[in-house]
Motif scaffolding. Sequence first.
Motif, PDB file in Angstrom:
ATOM      1  N   ILE A  63       0.829  -1.207   0.000  1.00 53.53           N
ATOM      2  CA  ILE A  63       0.000   0.000   0.000  1.00 53.53           C
ATOM      3  C   ILE A  63       0.865   1.259   0.000  1.00 53.53           C
ATOM      4  O   ILE A  63       0.482   2.292  -0.533  1.00 53.53           O
ATOM      5  CB  ILE A  63      -0.987  -0.010   1.200  1.00 53.53           C
ATOM      6  CG1 ILE A  63      -2.075   1.048   1.017  1.00 53.53           C
ATOM      7  CG2 ILE A  63      -0.246   0.165   2.517  1.00 53.53           C
ATOM      8  CD1 ILE A  63      -2.990   0.805  -0.160  1.00 53.53           C
ATOM      9  N   GLU A  64       2.074   1.138   0.572  1.00 53.76           N
ATOM     10  CA  GLU A  64       2.972   2.298   0.622  1.00 53.76           C
ATOM     11  C   GLU A  64       3.455   2.718  -0.764  1.00 53.76           C
ATOM     12  O   GLU A  64       3.864   3.865  -0.959  1.00 53.76           O
ATOM     13  CB  GLU A  64       4.180   1.989   1.525  1.00 53.76           C
ATOM     14  CG  GLU A  64       3.862   1.958   3.009  1.00 53.76           C
ATOM     15  CD  GLU A  64       3.227   0.667   3.470  1.00 53.76           C
ATOM     16  OE1 GLU A  64       2.767   0.613   4.624  1.00 53.76           O
ATOM     17  OE2 GLU A  64       3.182  -0.306   2.672  1.00 53.76           O
ATOM     18  N   PHE A 122       0.351   5.363  -0.108  1.00 60.49           N
ATOM     19  CA  PHE A 122      -0.462   5.629   1.076  1.00 60.49           C
ATOM     20  C   PHE A 122       0.396   5.274   2.289  1.00 60.49           C
ATOM     21  O   PHE A 122       0.791   4.111   2.432  1.00 60.49           O
ATOM     22  CB  PHE A 122      -1.732   4.763   1.092  1.00 60.49           C
ATOM     23  CG  PHE A 122      -2.813   5.198   0.141  1.00 60.49           C
ATOM     24  CD1 PHE A 122      -3.573   6.325   0.411  1.00 60.49           C
ATOM     25  CD2 PHE A 122      -3.080   4.471  -1.010  1.00 60.49           C
ATOM     26  CE1 PHE A 122      -4.581   6.720  -0.459  1.00 60.49           C
ATOM     27  CE2 PHE A 122      -4.080   4.861  -1.885  1.00 60.49           C
ATOM     28  CZ  PHE A 122      -4.832   5.993  -1.615  1.00 60.49           C
ATOM     29  N   TYR A 123       0.671   6.244   3.121  1.00 60.52           N
ATOM     30  CA  TYR A 123       1.489   5.989   4.317  1.00 60.52           C
ATOM     31  C   TYR A 123       0.659   5.946   5.594  1.00 60.52           C
ATOM     32  O   TYR A 123       1.168   5.578   6.647  1.00 60.52           O
ATOM     33  CB  TYR A 123       2.573   7.060   4.455  1.00 60.52           C
ATOM     34  CG  TYR A 123       3.783   6.840   3.565  1.00 60.52           C
ATOM     35  CD1 TYR A 123       3.742   5.947   2.500  1.00 60.52           C
ATOM     36  CD2 TYR A 123       4.959   7.521   3.790  1.00 60.52           C
ATOM     37  CE1 TYR A 123       4.839   5.750   1.680  1.00 60.52           C
ATOM     38  CE2 TYR A 123       6.075   7.337   2.979  1.00 60.52           C
ATOM     39  CZ  TYR A 123       6.013   6.449   1.928  1.00 60.52           C
ATOM     40  OH  TYR A 123       7.113   6.250   1.120  1.00 60.52           O
ATOM     41  N   HIS A 124      -0.622   6.341   5.504  1.00 61.54           N
ATOM     42  CA  HIS A 124      -1.463   6.411   6.703  1.00 61.54           C
ATOM     43  C   HIS A 124      -2.796   5.693   6.490  1.00 61.54           C
ATOM     44  O   HIS A 124      -3.807   6.058   7.072  1.00 61.54           O
ATOM     45  CB  HIS A 124      -1.682   7.880   7.102  1.00 61.54           C
ATOM     46  CG  HIS A 124      -0.402   8.602   7.375  1.00 61.54           C
ATOM     47  ND1 HIS A 124       0.207   8.589   8.609  1.00 61.54           N
ATOM     48  CD2 HIS A 124       0.396   9.326   6.552  1.00 61.54           C
ATOM     49  CE1 HIS A 124       1.327   9.300   8.556  1.00 61.54           C
ATOM     50  NE2 HIS A 124       1.463   9.749   7.323  1.00 61.54           N
ATOM     51  N   PHE A 125      -2.764   4.673   5.663  1.00 63.31           N
ATOM     52  CA  PHE A 125      -3.972   3.906   5.342  1.00 63.31           C
ATOM     53  C   PHE A 125      -3.572   2.434   5.251  1.00 63.31           C
ATOM     54  O   PHE A 125      -2.833   2.027   4.355  1.00 63.31           O
ATOM     55  CB  PHE A 125      -4.556   4.391   4.010  1.00 63.31           C
ATOM     56  CG  PHE A 125      -5.755   3.627   3.536  1.00 63.31           C
ATOM     57  CD1 PHE A 125      -7.000   3.834   4.116  1.00 63.31           C
ATOM     58  CD2 PHE A 125      -5.652   2.697   2.503  1.00 63.31           C
ATOM     59  CE1 PHE A 125      -8.113   3.121   3.675  1.00 63.31           C
ATOM     60  CE2 PHE A 125      -6.748   1.992   2.048  1.00 63.31           C
ATOM     61  CZ  PHE A 125      -7.992   2.210   2.649  1.00 63.31           C
ATOM     62  N   HIS A 126      -4.028   1.647   6.220  1.00 62.91           N
ATOM     63  CA  HIS A 126      -3.712   0.212   6.273  1.00 62.91           C
ATOM     64  C   HIS A 126      -2.222  -0.071   6.029  1.00 62.91           C
ATOM     65  O   HIS A 126      -1.868  -0.867   5.141  1.00 62.91           O
ATOM     66  CB  HIS A 126      -4.562  -0.561   5.267  1.00 62.91           C
ATOM     67  CG  HIS A 126      -6.022  -0.594   5.598  1.00 62.91           C
ATOM     68  ND1 HIS A 126      -6.565  -1.556   6.432  1.00 62.91           N
ATOM     69  CD2 HIS A 126      -7.055   0.209   5.238  1.00 62.91           C
ATOM     70  CE1 HIS A 126      -7.873  -1.339   6.549  1.00 62.91           C
ATOM     71  NE2 HIS A 126      -8.191  -0.269   5.846  1.00 62.91           N
ATOM     72  N   GLY A 175       1.471  -1.483   5.919  1.00 66.84           N
ATOM     73  CA  GLY A 175       1.987  -2.838   5.990  1.00 66.84           C
ATOM     74  C   GLY A 175       1.173  -3.874   5.247  1.00 66.84           C
ATOM     75  O   GLY A 175       1.519  -5.057   5.257  1.00 66.84           O
ATOM     76  N   THR A 176       0.113  -3.448   4.577  1.00 62.01           N
ATOM     77  CA  THR A 176      -0.732  -4.388   3.840  1.00 62.01           C
ATOM     78  C   THR A 176      -0.408  -4.355   2.355  1.00 62.01           C
ATOM     79  O   THR A 176       0.341  -3.502   1.869  1.00 62.01           O
ATOM     80  CB  THR A 176      -2.223  -4.071   4.042  1.00 62.01           C
ATOM     81  OG1 THR A 176      -2.516  -2.773   3.475  1.00 62.01           O
ATOM     82  CG2 THR A 176      -2.592  -4.075   5.519  1.00 62.01           C
ATOM     83  N   SER A 199      -6.729  -1.994  -5.515  1.00 59.57           N
ATOM     84  CA  SER A 199      -6.379  -0.640  -5.927  1.00 59.57           C
ATOM     85  C   SER A 199      -6.508  -0.531  -7.433  1.00 59.57           C
ATOM     86  O   SER A 199      -6.099  -1.432  -8.169  1.00 59.57           O
ATOM     87  CB  SER A 199      -4.940  -0.312  -5.509  1.00 59.57           C
ATOM     88  OG  SER A 199      -4.564   0.982  -5.950  1.00 59.57           O
ATOM     89  N   ILE A 200      -7.095   0.570  -7.901  1.00 60.58           N
ATOM     90  CA  ILE A 200      -7.163   0.847  -9.335  1.00 60.58           C
ATOM     91  C   ILE A 200      -6.205   1.998  -9.592  1.00 60.58           C
ATOM     92  O   ILE A 200      -6.363   3.096  -9.036  1.00 60.58           O
ATOM     93  CB  ILE A 200      -8.592   1.150  -9.795  1.00 60.58           C
ATOM     94  CG1 ILE A 200      -9.526   0.008  -9.363  1.00 60.58           C
ATOM     95  CG2 ILE A 200      -8.642   1.326 -11.305  1.00 60.58           C
ATOM     96  CD1 ILE A 200     -10.968   0.173  -9.791  1.00 60.58           C
TER      97      ILE A 200
END
Length: 276
Positions: free
Chosen positions: A68-69, A73-77, A79-80, A138-139
């Motif tokens: 996800i990073e 995205f650093y502040h949304f879930h 490590g996923t 993710s799209i």
Amino acid sequence: MNSFNEKFLERSKYQQKINRKITQCLICERKCKIKKGKTGFCGTRINIDNELYSTIYGNIPLKSVNSIEKKPFYHFHPGTEAYTIGTYGCNFTCFWCQNHNLSHPKTPVIDIIKKEKNYLSPEGLIENAKRNQCEGVSISFNEPTLLFEYALKVFKLAKKTGIYTNFVSNGYMTEKVAYDLIDFGLDAINIDIKGNSELVRKYCGADIEKIWRNAKLFVENGVHLELTTLLIEEFNATKKIINDIIKRVIDNLGKSIPLHFTRAYPCFNSNDYGFN
């Protein structure tokens, strides 16, 4: 319709007939007026008998499992991993496009699509995400708004299975589209703020105020928002542009909104503009 895999054709949800030969697309803020037999700017919406259709519903040439990073995205879930998809076409004209092989292929998008055979249903996408032990979908890669109708079905299915959803977008969808994305379950969006109004108008062919409008709309409706500015030397990497973006985020969206600055590398048509 016989020249397409009919599974790729989906009637465009938002459109308006102008006359007997022209229908206007209302998916993004370009609002293309498309003649019979022609496509809009992005190359993915076609006028068939004065009805507009998406030609990329389930046409997914790129699929990957990404952290996800990476979106970022650093502040949304954190490590996923998200099962990430992309298709063809774009509604912007950025000369530095990092994914130009999809967004602006050398062969017209419509000609590529006519040769495509592999269809990925929304149900198949969710199954792929689960099979790869991804917590989200993710799209991304090209502009995800072009997959609008497909995304609505994917989001609805994702909500039923506990999978999170996100877009990585230029943020240039119409308000109706933005509200539908929210209503159908968009959890997060990363919007690319490409520069100031002059740069975005000149190099992207867009009105940046519509992008800021949508960013605020998503925040006010509970969608997790992060922003990214890809810094391009001699274009948007000036102290004034950077400070103006920061101020706009703080004043209009709030201090809690993450803003990423990433470095561009020469790509696509960069040499034509002296970025090399």
